[in-house]
Design a protein around this motif. Structure first.
Motif, PDB file in Angstrom:
ATOM      1  N   GLN A   1       4.594   1.912   3.811  1.00  0.00           N
ATOM      2  CA  GLN A   1       4.987   3.324   3.806  1.00  0.00           C
ATOM      3  C   GLN A   1       6.177   3.569   4.731  1.00  0.00           C
ATOM      4  N   ASN A   2       6.109   3.029   5.925  1.00  0.00           N
ATOM      5  CA  ASN A   2       7.149   3.281   6.918  1.00  0.00           C
ATOM      6  C   ASN A   2       8.486   2.648   6.537  1.00  0.00           C
ATOM      7  N   LYS A   3       8.433   1.466   5.929  1.00  0.00           N
ATOM      8  CA  LYS A   3       9.686   0.781   5.585  1.00  0.00           C
ATOM      9  C   LYS A   3      10.413   1.477   4.447  1.00  0.00           C
ATOM     10  N   TRP A   4       9.659   1.935   3.444  1.00  0.00           N
ATOM     11  CA  TRP A   4      10.308   2.507   2.257  1.00  0.00           C
ATOM     12  C   TRP A   4      10.076   4.011   2.106  1.00  0.00           C
ATOM     13  N   HIS A   5       9.410   4.631   3.087  1.00  0.00           N
ATOM     14  CA  HIS A   5       9.174   6.083   3.063  1.00  0.00           C
ATOM     15  C   HIS A   5       8.463   6.505   1.772  1.00  0.00           C
ATOM     16  N   LEU A   6       7.337   5.849   1.530  1.00  0.00           N
ATOM     17  CA  LEU A   6       6.548   6.113   0.339  1.00  0.00           C
ATOM     18  C   LEU A   6       5.351   7.002   0.678  1.00  0.00           C
ATOM     19  N   GLU A   7       4.775   7.590  -0.338  1.00  0.00           N
ATOM     20  CA  GLU A   7       3.600   8.438  -0.150  1.00  0.00           C
ATOM     21  C   GLU A   7       2.364   7.563   0.066  1.00  0.00           C
ATOM     22  N   LEU A   8       1.540   7.928   1.047  1.00  0.00           N
ATOM     23  CA  LEU A   8       0.325   7.171   1.376  1.00  0.00           C
ATOM     24  C   LEU A   8      -0.841   8.128   1.519  1.00  0.00           C
ATOM     25  N   ARG A   9      -1.974   7.756   0.895  1.00  0.00           N
ATOM     26  CA  ARG A   9      -3.222   8.492   1.063  1.00  0.00           C
ATOM     27  C   ARG A   9      -4.287   7.509   1.533  1.00  0.00           C
ATOM     28  N   THR A  10      -5.080   7.935   2.520  1.00  0.00           N
ATOM     29  CA  THR A  10      -6.051   7.050   3.159  1.00  0.00           C
ATOM     30  C   THR A  10      -7.475   7.560   2.962  1.00  0.00           C
ATOM     31  N   HIS A  11      -8.332   6.690   2.440  1.00  0.00           N
ATOM     32  CA  HIS A  11      -9.749   7.033   2.277  1.00  0.00           C
ATOM     33  C   HIS A  11     -10.435   6.907   3.635  1.00  0.00           C
ATOM     34  N   PRO A  12     -11.314   7.850   3.978  1.00  0.00           N
ATOM     35  CA  PRO A  12     -11.888   7.857   5.329  1.00  0.00           C
ATOM     36  C   PRO A  12     -12.909   6.770   5.630  1.00  0.00           C
ATOM     37  N   TRP A  13     -13.579   6.190   4.596  1.00  0.00           N
ATOM     38  CA  TRP A  13     -14.638   5.216   4.907  1.00  0.00           C
ATOM     39  C   TRP A  13     -14.716   4.023   3.953  1.00  0.00           C
ATOM     40  N   ALA A  14     -14.064   4.060   2.825  1.00  0.00           N
ATOM     41  CA  ALA A  14     -14.216   3.009   1.807  1.00  0.00           C
ATOM     42  C   ALA A  14     -13.712   1.662   2.307  1.00  0.00           C
ATOM     43  N   GLY A  15     -14.117   0.609   1.569  1.00  0.00           N
ATOM     44  CA  GLY A  15     -13.666  -0.734   1.869  1.00  0.00           C
ATOM     45  C   GLY A  15     -12.432  -1.114   1.069  1.00  0.00           C
ATOM     46  N   HIS A  16     -12.195  -2.416   0.984  1.00  0.00           N
ATOM     47  CA  HIS A  16     -10.990  -2.934   0.331  1.00  0.00           C
ATOM     48  C   HIS A  16     -10.882  -2.481  -1.121  1.00  0.00           C
ATOM     49  N   ASP A  17     -11.987  -2.527  -1.848  1.00  0.00           N
ATOM     50  CA  ASP A  17     -11.986  -2.127  -3.252  1.00  0.00           C
ATOM     51  C   ASP A  17     -12.538  -0.716  -3.375  1.00  0.00           C
ATOM     52  N   MET A  18     -11.684   0.255  -3.119  1.00  0.00           N
ATOM     53  CA  MET A  18     -12.151   1.639  -3.122  1.00  0.00           C
ATOM     54  C   MET A  18     -12.427   2.163  -4.528  1.00  0.00           C
ATOM     55  N   THR A  19     -11.967   1.461  -5.573  1.00  0.00           N
ATOM     56  CA  THR A  19     -12.306   1.895  -6.929  1.00  0.00           C
ATOM     57  C   THR A  19     -13.780   1.687  -7.210  1.00  0.00           C
ATOM     58  N   VAL A  20     -14.405   0.737  -6.519  1.00  0.00           N
ATOM     59  CA  VAL A  20     -15.847   0.526  -6.630  1.00  0.00           C
ATOM     60  C   VAL A  20     -16.591   1.439  -5.659  1.00  0.00           C
ATOM     61  N   ASP A  21     -16.088   1.557  -4.449  1.00  0.00           N
ATOM     62  CA  ASP A  21     -16.747   2.375  -3.433  1.00  0.00           C
ATOM     63  C   ASP A  21     -16.725   3.858  -3.765  1.00  0.00           C
ATOM     64  N   ASP A  22     -15.574   4.362  -4.208  1.00  0.00           N
ATOM     65  CA  ASP A  22     -15.418   5.803  -4.445  1.00  0.00           C
ATOM     66  C   ASP A  22     -14.337   6.026  -5.490  1.00  0.00           C
ATOM     67  N   GLY A  23     -14.666   5.677  -6.737  1.00  0.00           N
ATOM     68  CA  GLY A  23     -13.695   5.807  -7.822  1.00  0.00           C
ATOM     69  C   GLY A  23     -13.237   7.235  -8.043  1.00  0.00           C
TER      70      GLY A  23
END
Length: 257
Positions: A219-241
């Motif tokens: 995000q910082n290098k290319w100034h891209l949009e970032l959204r962060t899940h508060p508790w999910a793990g690596h595969d957030m599509t399984v944790d909180d699709g």
């Protein structure tokens, strides 16, 4: 306005995973974008291509996946990529080498060499567990160990492990192909140019495999949009699709304005 964004999706999984590992996230995403086309593609060495040899570079993997997309007629209109982990590296390479193919991309829990040290790209705290699970005897126990490493929602561990055990029995990823994919990921040097297409980064505070700081560095290098899940793990599509689908819907709505 980004014409075609969110209308023609291609989904890419990560290391030693295949299309079937998306599970119920694909129908969830389809319900979120009911008029869109959804296609899951496998990386060489996994899924329908599990008997093929995986290339040892992300560039070659990306070319392989793109050729498959061409064969299937998926590039007649620009695609929106949704890519997880190693798949995110493939998506970034595709985005730069063939920009006319793609109208946007969302990269989940990914990392690039040169931006973060190796012990953040694969968190040092889990080295013992990660290499231990590769040696785990019994497919069910190994898949359960993987789930408990990459996911934080424990409610469906048993059922998901059974599903993933069946996938591995039907289309086993060889240790050789896993090694070749890991080598490709470890040595991948991304293009330094910022994509002209919109890119959404998704990461999770609870990721125990790849440090969330890896997405922050992108995000910082290319100034891209970032959204962060508060508790999910690596595969957030399984944790909180649902959370992932909602972030994608919001991103596409804002990009079309």
């Amino acid at each position: 306005m980004n014409k075609g964004l969110g209308e023609n999706w291609i989904l890419l999984r990560g290391l030693a995973r295949e299309s079937a590992h998306w599970g119920d996230f694909v129908p969830l995403l389809q319900a979120t974008f009911p008029d869109a086309k959804m296609t899951t593609l496998d990386l060489p060495g996994a899924g329908r291509f599990y008997q093929d040899e995986s290339p040892k570079t992300i560039t070659a993997i990306a070319d392989n996946v793109r050729n498959h997309a061409l064969e299937l007629g998926l590039l007649q209109q620009p695609v929106t990529l949704l890519a997880l982990s190693l798949g995110g590296m493939v998506a970034w390479e595709w985005l730069h080498n063939y920009p006319d193919d793609i109208c946007g991309a969302s990269l989940i829990s990914t990392s690039f060499a040169g931006l973060n040290p190796f012990y953040e790209r694969l968190r040092w705290q889990i080295y013992g567990k990660f290499f231990g699970l590769l040696m785990q005897q019994g497919t069910y126990k190994r898949e359960l160990a993987i789930i408990q490493l990459v996911n934080n929602n424990r409610e469906r561990d048993g059922q998901i492990a059974k599903d993933w055990e069946q996938i591995q029995k039907l289309r086993p990823v060889s240790p050789k192909n896993m090694y070749r994919q890991m080598l490709a990921a470890a040595t991948y040097q991304p293009s330094p140019e910022k994509p002209t297409q919109p890119v959404l980064l998704l990461n999770a505070k609870g990721d125990r495999l790849v440090s969330p700081s890896c997405s922050e560095a992108i995000q910082n290098k290319w100034h891209l949009e970032l959204r962060t899940h508060p508790w999910a793990g690596h595969d957030m599509t399984v944790d909180d699709g649902d959370w992932v689908a909602t972030r994608l819907k919001d991103w596409i709505a804002s990009s079309r304005m």
